[in-house]
Design an enzyme around this catalytic site. Structure first.
Site, mmCIF file in Angstrom:
data_model
loop_
_atom_site.group_PDB
_atom_site.id
_atom_site.type_symbol
_atom_site.label_atom_id
_atom_site.label_comp_id
_atom_site.label_asym_id
_atom_site.label_seq_id
_atom_site.Cartn_x
_atom_site.Cartn_y
_atom_site.Cartn_z
ATOM 1 N N GLY A 8 -5.198 12.841 -0.030
ATOM 2 C CA GLY A 8 -4.501 11.798 -0.435
ATOM 3 C C GLY A 8 -5.581 10.542 -0.559
ATOM 4 N N LYS A 37 0.727 -1.141 -0.015
ATOM 5 C CA LYS A 37 0.214 -0.003 0.061
ATOM 6 C C LYS A 37 0.850 1.430 0.162
ATOM 7 C CE LYS A 37 -3.378 2.886 2.498
ATOM 8 N NZ LYS A 37 -4.183 2.912 4.011
ATOM 9 N N GLU A 52 -7.435 -2.727 2.501
ATOM 10 C CA GLU A 52 -6.727 -1.635 2.851
ATOM 11 C C GLU A 52 -6.835 -1.265 4.346
ATOM 12 O OE1 GLU A 52 -6.864 3.152 1.951
ATOM 13 O OE2 GLU A 52 -7.751 1.857 0.836
ATOM 14 N N ARG A 62 -7.305 16.551 5.918
ATOM 15 C CA ARG A 62 -8.478 17.446 5.614
ATOM 16 C C ARG A 62 -7.699 18.763 6.004
ATOM 17 N NH1 ARG A 62 -8.764 12.897 4.615
ATOM 18 N NH2 ARG A 62 -10.836 11.470 4.601
ATOM 19 N N GLU A 96 -9.757 11.867 12.008
ATOM 20 C CA GLU A 96 -8.961 10.568 12.443
ATOM 21 C C GLU A 96 -8.053 10.882 13.700
ATOM 22 O OE1 GLU A 96 -6.144 6.971 10.701
ATOM 23 O OE2 GLU A 96 -6.668 8.563 9.142
#
Length: 404
Positions: free
Chosen positions: A367, A145, A246, A353, A202
């Site tokens: 992203g 990833k 993911e 953000r 987050e």
């Protein structure tokens, strides 16, 4: 240092009292913080082990502050994406806290009176090519990833009203982490303030006593104004093999980073859904109990950062891919922002953000996580959706004029 009790300070008053250039503001779903001035600055550290050495240096600065008469020492600020670069952490002169932000009405953001021109870096076509490069690397290496980012450079002839922008962000994102952090001037720049401002969904990590909480997000889908379509997108995300993979990569890495510090750790077997006004996210709340009370929130943040949610996996290979594909330095974007007090308690949010602002310019970031099964077009669309958090708070929607 002075602290006003939580019950005596309304969170909205703290928000209204924010002043760009002299304040640090941080609002979580449970509390709101406002600091002013600088009593001490954590000395800059650079080098491959800078992030690992940072908690020890912060503890020393906090001890010095307490010995100098600051009765509730706390550091506030931001850590960059690249852990070998200097963080910006300060002990403030004053510290106020309140409960969670709440607003009487969910009124829309005040329309922007500024005229912006927008320049994407990289151009969309170049970003598509970058995603294709990342997918090729996954076919030819152990890379599983990588998170690839874009930026929008916005310029305006009139001063940016950061106070109003912060209020718009806070009002639209009460379930997340709204922040504004004064930054030092760029090396070689002519001066002027810089501010890191945003509304992250987050939580990297928080510590309260021996209790630890992390809330990694990975796997996303844009919201829809049509309720039926919006719910379809949410349901599809919960069953998407690509997004579940993911998410699993991120959860495994976060749990592995926290496990050495915890005597118990609860990791959900399946993610849940959370949403912002613009995005759906797969979310897992990982909780634990520390082995040792000397382990600070910043120690935990340093051990976890960067997670695969903002970098990729394996970390070294993902970091190298980002360095070769992305045409700009991230700075504090995809770092962490928050606070840590002398007892070790604190909260650190992932710096997404967000934008980096000076008097007349904003640099927005977004992203997307690239894994096997990603397509360049869908990842470009995801970054466009993530830009909306900042653009809508500016009252722009998607209407800013993009310069070729």
């Amino acid at each position: 240092m002075s602290e006003r009790p939580m019950a005596q300070t309304l969170a909205t008053q703290l928000l209204d009292s924010y002043e760009a250039g002299s304040s640090f503001f941080f609002a979580s779903p449970k509390r709101t913080l406002l600091t002013r001035g600088t009593f001490a600055t954590v000395p800059p550290l650079e080098g491959q082990d800078a992030l690992q050495r940072l908690p020890e240096h912060v503890t020393a600065v906090l001890n010095d502050a307490r010995n100098a008469g600051h009765d509730i020492p706390v550091v506030v600020g931001a850590v960059p994406f690249d852990g070998s670069l200097s963080s910006h952490l300060v002990v403030p002169m004053t510290f106020q806290r309140g409960g969670p932000l709440s607003f009487d009405t969910a009124s829309p953001a005040r329309p922007s009176t500024a005229r912006y021109t927008v320049r994407p870096v990289p151009e969309p076509a170049a970003y598509l090519h970058g995603v294709a490069q990342a997918l090729e690397l996954m076919r030819s290496s152990p890379l599983r990833k990588v998170v690839l980012s874009r930026s929008l450079h916005l310029d305006t002839p009139t001063p940016i009203d950061l106070t109003q922008l912060l209020r718009n962000l806070a009002q639209r994102n009460t379930a997340g982490y709204t922040f504004a952090v004064d930054l030092p001037a760029q090396p070689g720049a002519s001066g002027g303030r810089r501010t890191l401002i945003g509304a992250s969904p987050e939580l990297l990590v928080s510590r309260s006593g021996l209790q630890v909480l992390a809330n990694p997000l990975a796997g996303s889908a844009a919201r829809s104004a049509d309720p039926v379509e919006d719910q379809r997108r949410a349901s599809t995300l919960m069953e998407s093999p690509k997004d579940l993979h993911e998410h699993a990569v991120v959860i495994d890495a976060v749990a592995e980073a926290l496990r050495p510090y915890c005597k118990t750790l609860d990791v959900p077997k399946r993610p849940s859904l959370i949403h912002t006004p613009t995005m759906w996210h797969l979310s897992s709340r990982i909780s634990g109990e520390l082995k040792d009370p000397s382990i600070t929130s910043l120690t935990l943040a340093a051990a976890m950062h960067p997670t695969p949610a903002v970098c990729g996996f394996p970390t070294r290979l993902a970091h190298e891919a980002i360095g070769s594909i992305e045409p700009f330095e991230r700075g504090f974007y995809t770092g962490t922002v928050g606070w840590c007090d002398a007892t070790g308690d604190g909260q650190w949010a992932v710096t997404i953000r967000c934008a980096e602002a000076d008097e007349r310019t904003l640099r927005l970031f977004a992203g997307a996580g690239i894994v096997v099964g990603s397509t360049p077009e869908s990842e470009l669309a995801e970054t466009e959706a993530k830009f909306r958090t900042m653009l809508q708070a500016m009252g722009l929607g998607q209407s800013a004029e993009v310069q070729p």
